[in-house]
Design an enzyme around this catalytic site. Structure first.
Site, mmCIF file in Angstrom:
data_model
loop_
_atom_site.group_PDB
_atom_site.id
_atom_site.type_symbol
_atom_site.label_atom_id
_atom_site.label_comp_id
_atom_site.label_asym_id
_atom_site.label_seq_id
_atom_site.Cartn_x
_atom_site.Cartn_y
_atom_site.Cartn_z
ATOM 1 N N CYS A 2 0.851 -1.188 0.000
ATOM 2 C CA CYS A 2 0.000 0.000 0.000
ATOM 3 C C CYS A 2 0.888 1.239 0.000
ATOM 4 O O CYS A 2 2.105 1.147 0.188
ATOM 5 C CB CYS A 2 -0.912 0.016 1.225
ATOM 6 S SG CYS A 2 -2.120 -1.337 1.270
ATOM 7 N N LEU A 50 -3.806 -1.602 -1.617
ATOM 8 C CA LEU A 50 -3.766 -2.910 -2.248
ATOM 9 C C LEU A 50 -4.462 -3.855 -1.279
ATOM 10 O O LEU A 50 -3.955 -4.112 -0.181
ATOM 11 C CB LEU A 50 -2.326 -3.358 -2.490
ATOM 12 C CG LEU A 50 -2.155 -4.759 -3.075
ATOM 13 C CD1 LEU A 50 -2.770 -4.846 -4.468
ATOM 14 C CD2 LEU A 50 -0.686 -5.166 -3.122
ATOM 15 N N ASN A 75 1.313 0.810 6.203
ATOM 16 C CA ASN A 75 1.599 -0.082 5.092
ATOM 17 C C ASN A 75 2.367 -1.260 5.672
ATOM 18 O O ASN A 75 3.446 -1.072 6.224
ATOM 19 C CB ASN A 75 2.432 0.649 4.032
ATOM 20 C CG ASN A 75 3.049 -0.287 3.000
ATOM 21 O OD1 ASN A 75 4.156 -0.069 2.536
ATOM 22 N ND2 ASN A 75 2.344 -1.326 2.615
ATOM 23 N N GLY A 76 1.810 -2.446 5.557
ATOM 24 C CA GLY A 76 2.532 -3.595 6.090
ATOM 25 C C GLY A 76 1.630 -4.731 6.498
ATOM 26 O O GLY A 76 0.425 -4.737 6.209
ATOM 27 N N THR A 332 24.831 -1.882 -8.206
ATOM 28 C CA THR A 332 24.365 -3.264 -8.085
ATOM 29 C C THR A 332 22.854 -3.336 -7.856
ATOM 30 O O THR A 332 22.194 -4.269 -8.296
ATOM 31 C CB THR A 332 25.132 -4.009 -6.972
ATOM 32 O OG1 THR A 332 24.872 -5.400 -7.073
ATOM 33 C CG2 THR A 332 24.747 -3.512 -5.595
ATOM 34 N N ARG A 335 21.341 -2.912 -11.442
ATOM 35 C CA ARG A 335 21.578 -4.114 -12.247
ATOM 36 C C ARG A 335 20.649 -5.254 -11.836
ATOM 37 O O ARG A 335 20.038 -5.917 -12.670
ATOM 38 C CB ARG A 335 23.015 -4.592 -12.061
ATOM 39 C CG ARG A 335 24.046 -3.901 -12.899
ATOM 40 C CD ARG A 335 25.352 -4.656 -12.702
ATOM 41 N NE ARG A 335 26.509 -3.844 -13.037
ATOM 42 C CZ ARG A 335 27.732 -4.114 -12.618
ATOM 43 N NH1 ARG A 335 27.948 -5.160 -11.838
ATOM 44 N NH2 ARG A 335 28.743 -3.347 -12.969
#
Length: 552
Positions: A2, A50, A75-76, A332, A335
């Site tokens: 969310c 969500l 959110n969680g 990194t 990538r």
């Protein structure tokens, strides 16, 4: 996943600032709400949902009749919300796990509440009776959170920094900046009648490896069987994360971490009698080692497997939008994000899986990076493991969150479960190091008797992402270097320290990513305090491909 957003003490009309909240709409595609706080000048909550549990009462900001003075945006997932309900005899009015935050705060205050949460979270809690605002974030920073605080009493909080950028541009206090909220901490602010905010205090409620206060399904461990303890705590970590009313899937690279998680998820879903097959997802260029290994795992565990094969052109084409979502220029991180970003895009478009498990965190907790073979001593390896865990929110956890949330998916990371991490990191430092040339030996050994995975997968060495997803014709690393060589010239690189004095790029690849980052987030380079690089080696690139052990 969310998206949360809130502002307090604004001098402008709130309606003029709400558009910034729309910058994080991708995090919650199911519903959206902006709500002013009654009788509080220019204080406002924004929420992109969500829906994972409780379709009826899951919208936020959350308020319950028994605690009308409390407003919550979070959110969680709080995995122990039913446990705390029984422990303290709370009377829940919804099926939402986040309601536990309200009751725990009401019971013992903000530190008491945070210490009793078993889960991943970022929350904003307003107590209108006490005129206080609280912010909190989980131990590893699995759920993102940024804040903006000015000297003249304006506070703004958001899941992603981009949701605050518009606000910072309109502020007259140029000393204010958008900063990531520190994981494992809470902050308290006083709210004046004028609506202005004053910082009160910051506290740390949980450190890496600390024993949690909350109760868990596993109350005791066997002092004589460390392998059983590893099996039990990781299995419990996966089991509690099955909490969902939406379909569950797994990222599957074919490496140890994601393969083990996928096998456990598949096993536990069957035991619970879920009426759908587990979907697994792997990515790579044509003929990549990861695709081949993931296929073996999928056939072994019986999952409904999906391969997302990308071309060099497709990988390069998403770099701009990817960096915008990541809010990072770390080499990194970028990538390794390409594949996960393309997988997430596919999942949302082509399947009905919404809750996605992955293997993030295992390398940091269990010393899984190839460079740990070079650690000078067990003590230094342990110190490095703790450092990596503390900084996860800026690198691997950031990558996993942003690539999935960009496409409205929910990420679950069982290797970062408190109980598992505490169990594993409490073992003697010398037994956690790579053994017999094999990283994460303890985890491999712990699951070697369960017949969950093929032997060649269980003992498969660590792959650098740029090699794991690579075509047999040309590596992803080589593809990137050839493209970037055409985009950045030698003169630009030579002037890099003057153009970018903070964290100056030292390679053309770093320069290329930094240019894109600055286009989207000018002047925000401090969000990446350093480039991720291996320790104890003369590596010139963050990929393990440069290390002698990896080449061997």
């Amino acid at each position: 996943m969310c998206g949360i957003w809130a502002i307090f003490g604004s001098d402008e009309d709130v309606s003029h600032q709400c558009s910034s909240c729309l910058q994080i709409a991708h995090r919650g595609p199911d519903a959206f709400r902006i709500e002013n706080v009654n009788h509080f000048k220019n204080c406002c909550f924004g929420f992109h949902r969500l829906a994972i549990v409780d379709d009826l009462y899951g919208m936020q900001p959350m308020r319950v009749r028994s605690l009308p003075h409390l407003w919550l945006c979070y959110n969680g997932e709080i995995y122990n919300y039913k446990t705390t309900q029984k422990q303290f005899d709370f009377k829940y009015l919804t099926e939402c796990d986040g309601e536990s935050i309200l009751h725990l705060y009401n019971r013992g205050g903000i530190e008491f509440a945070a210490k009793h949460l078993d889960g991943v979270f970022a929350f904003i809690l307003l107590d209108v009776k006490e005129r206080k605002v609280f912010i909190g974030r989980d131990t590893f920073g699995v759920r993102p959170c940024f804040r903006l605080l000015t000297d003249d009493g304006f506070l703004a909080v958001c899941s992603e920094a981009k949701g605050l950028m518009g606000l910072s541009h309109s502020l007259t206090d140029h000393s204010a900046d958008i900063v990531p909220f520190p994981p494992g901490h809470y902050e308290t602010y006083d709210l004046a009648p004028s609506g202005k905010v004053t910082f009160n205090e910051r506290g740390r409620f949980h450190k890496i490896g600390d024993a949690p206060m909350y109760k868990t399904p596993i109350e005791t461990l066997d002092d004589n069987d460390i392998f059983k303890n590893i099996r039990d705590t990781l299995t419990s970590a996966v089991k509690k994360r099955l909490m969902s009313q939406r379909r569950i899937g797994c990222m599957l690279s074919g490496g140890l971490d994601s393969s083990l998680v996928s096998a456990l998820v598949c096993k536990l879903l069957k035991e619970e009698g879920r009426d759908y097959p587990l979907q697994t997802f792997s990515t790579g260029m044509e003929g990549s080692p990861d695709l081949l290994a993931a296929k073996k795992v999928a056939e072994s565990i019986g999952s409904e497997h999906h391969e997302i094969i990308f071309t060099p052109e497709e990988g390069i084409s998403v770099l701009d939008e990817l960096i915008f979502h990541l809010e990072s220029y770390d080499i990194t991180t970028i990538r390794a994000s390409v594949g996960m970003y393309l997988i997430s895009k596919y999942i949302t478009k082509e399947t009905d899986s919404v809750v996605i498990f992955s293997g993030e965190g295992a390398d940091e907790v269990a010393q899984g990076y190839v460079y740990f073979h070079k650690s000078p001593s067990p003590e230094e390896a342990d110190e490095e493991s703790h450092r990596l865990c503390n900084d996860l929110y800026m690198f691997d956890v950031l990558r996993a969150d942003r690539t999935t949330s960009a496409h409205g998916l929910e990420l679950r990371v069982p290797f970062l479960d408190h109980k598992f991490v505490n169990t594993f990191m409490s073992l003697p430092a010398d037994v956690r190091r790579p053994k017999d040339g094999v990283e994460k030996f303890l985890i491999r050994k712990a699951f070697s008797t369960m017949n969950l995975l093929p032997e060649e997968i269980l003992w498969r060495p660590k792959e650098a992402f740029s090699d794991g997803v690579s075509s047999h014709k040309k590596s992803w690393y080589e593809v990137l270097q050839e493209h970037i060589e055409e985009q950045v010239n030698d003169d630009q690189l030579e002037l890099a320290p003057k153009v970018f004095p903070f964290n100056p790029p030292r390679t053309k690849e770093a320069y290329y990513y930094r240019q894109i980052f600055e286009k989207h987030f000018p002047g925000k380079a401090s969000w990446v305090p350093y480039y991720w690089m291996p320790r104890w080696s003369d590596a010139t690139d963050p990929s393990a491909r440069t290390l002698k052990h990896y080449k061997a």
